[in-house]
Design an enzyme around this catalytic site. Sequence first.
Site, PDB file in Angstrom:
ATOM      1  N   SER A 134     126.620 -51.757  36.082  1.00 29.89           N
ATOM      2  CA  SER A 134     126.273 -52.230  34.740  1.00 29.89           C
ATOM      3  C   SER A 134     126.722 -53.695  34.600  1.00 29.89           C
ATOM      4  O   SER A 134     126.333 -54.515  35.427  1.00 29.89           O
ATOM      5  CB  SER A 134     126.916 -51.304  33.703  1.00 29.89           C
ATOM      6  N   ASP A 146     118.161 -44.806  33.625  1.00 36.21           N
ATOM      7  CA  ASP A 146     119.241 -45.689  33.181  1.00 36.21           C
ATOM      8  C   ASP A 146     119.152 -46.003  31.686  1.00 36.21           C
ATOM      9  O   ASP A 146     120.167 -46.273  31.041  1.00 36.21           O
ATOM     10  CB  ASP A 146     119.191 -47.013  33.955  1.00 36.21           C
ATOM     11  N   HIS A 155     122.445 -43.716  32.742  1.00 35.97           N
ATOM     12  CA  HIS A 155     123.356 -44.836  32.985  1.00 35.97           C
ATOM     13  C   HIS A 155     124.753 -44.285  33.281  1.00 35.97           C
ATOM     14  O   HIS A 155     125.223 -43.397  32.582  1.00 35.97           O
ATOM     15  CB  HIS A 155     123.395 -45.735  31.748  1.00 35.97           C
TER      16      HIS A 155
END
Length: 561
Positions: A219, A344, A462
């Site tokens: 991320s 995600d 995610h």
Amino acid sequence: MDPLRTLPALLLALLPALLLALGTASAASLGVVQTEGGSVQGLNIPVGLFRSVEVFKGIPFAAKPGLFQKPEPHPGWSDILKATKFAPRCLQISILQTDTFGSEDCLYLNIWVPHGSKVSSDLPVMIWLYGGGFIVGGSMGANFLNNYLYSGQELADRGGVIVVSVAYRVGVLGFLSTGDSALPGNYGLWDQQAAIAWVHRNIRSFGGDPNNITLFGESAGGASVNFQILSPHNRGMIRRAVSQSGVAFCPWAFKTNPRDVVVQVAEKVGCPTDHTMTDCLKTIDAGNLTMAGPKIKLGNPDQPGVMSLLLTPVVDGDFLPDHPSKLFHNAAEVDYLLGVNNMDGHIFTSLDVPSLENNQDTPIEDLRRLLEAYTKDKGPAALDLAFAEYTSGWGPSPNQETIKRTVVDIGTDYLFLVPIQTAAYLHATTATSGRTFSYLLSEPSMLAGPGKPYHDWVGSDHMDDLQFVFGKPFRTPIAYADRHRDLSAYMMHYWTNFARTGDPNVGPSAVPVTWPQMDMFSKRYLNITSDMNDNSTAQKMRLRFVQLWSQNIPSPSETFS
Ligand SMILES: *[C@@H]1O[C@H](CO)[C@@H](O)[C@H](O)[C@H]1NC(C)=O
Ligand SMILES: *[C@@H]1O[C@H](CO)[C@@H](O)[C@H](O)[C@H]1NC(C)=O
Ligand SMILES: *[C@@H]1O[C@H](CO)[C@@H](O)[C@H](O)[C@H]1NC(C)=O
Ligand SMILES: *[C@@H]1O[C@H](CO)[C@@H](O)[C@H](O)[C@H]1NC(C)=O
């Protein structure tokens, strides 16, 4: 009882304990390690017969940083530093955004060194950069009791690599910028860079090879990895890099107009916004500054939550001399492995469009509103084009699953997948000796299915990759199925082979499928799941949508320049 008959049984019963004691007693250990700041001592954890992982927690790599200053070298210490406790996180907002926690004195790193019967030397080194939107995060990660998400123990032991996790400033203290020399910004990136340089200078004393350093991160950490290999300040120090679910081109990872945010922060803390603003900001309490950053708002498709991530890296003319798209030549010799989770965008879209996961119908209008917010800077024609493209396969009466999946696809494409493909293409085009490897993680979510919170079609969300890369299915077996241990082993093997050789297929750890290198012609990638087989390689990941966002409507990266 016949003593001659019970003795072997007794010995047999005691054997495991005996062997473990033997293993522990003779476990190799670095003991006291000399670093540039002074000596440190960690803790040696036996993990098997003649196998241990020596852990050093909370080693300072820089002094306590001044407000809006680059990090400076640590003054050093004279006693042996007992490196057995994680340092506090860098000062940051709490999850409810009503308070702060952590410390300004936070530039510390942690090291996991695997040993066999002999003390290790010349091991490949993997440096972890955490995510958290550049506003939160810690080098040890979230924990359940003493089980920390970013513990490097499994990866170090199973992959034969040294794992280092480093802290960096976040939020206002890490990324506030006026866009000029008054407050250039990027303080958090400078912290990461100071840690990389510290590792390069000191890791040999821990048994590491300073010429074999791989950065990895997820991320905002994945985007950070990208920024670090683009910066001229790291040239020659980083051989390889792994970006999981984040690159410099992600719309939440980079800004060209940071000035509005400084003005808002100044107003909130009572500073004038004229030429005295910067001097005033430097006199404000760090906690008050941290609280004055933009708040994250959720629950409204017209204002997606990620749009309030406004404290990000910027072009500062120094760490980043130019727009990221113009800096890939600095990474020409770096091997780059990067990828995305196939859903995600799920966690973000389900916060912005609450009906997505709360058993209500999702109106098509909500999908359109989200798309409108994502294309706001590009005008109504871009919205119509994107809407037509995403709904083109729907037929006259799309069902709820179709609508909801399309919302998730839009979020995944815009926030992650398209920017990551853009970075992969650019690296594959610009690289000289550096190789490019691209992946899609497609394992079904563990929260999906009957009796669980998510719809049964939800794939890898995610952060779902983190537990597998850090070996949690082995550390906490009860929470996982065998297929998760398979997947975790696959990912750890690919990742650590890559750290060792620059090729995820080549190294001591067996892999289930050969991962083909990406080139611009075939655009090949690996589809990672627990049931991988020879059909797990594919080409041109969502090319139609990559082209939609990057050619047919201006790409996020282009609109930033
Ligand atoms: C990196 O480590 C591997 C495995 O230990 C070794 O074969 C290789 O020579 C190292 N590379 C460099 C540049 O030192
Ligand atoms: C801001 O500063 C004041 C005065 O020092 C303090 O009472 C207050 O708690 C601070 N607020 C935050 C959120 O840190
Ligand atoms: C990836 O693999 C999974 C499981 O084998 C499969 O269901 C999916 O369709 C594949 N995705 C792509 C894009 O190839
Ligand atoms: C790969 O896909 C082909 C075509 O769908 C199929 O016949 C074959 O069994 C698959 N191979 C494996 C190992 O699953």
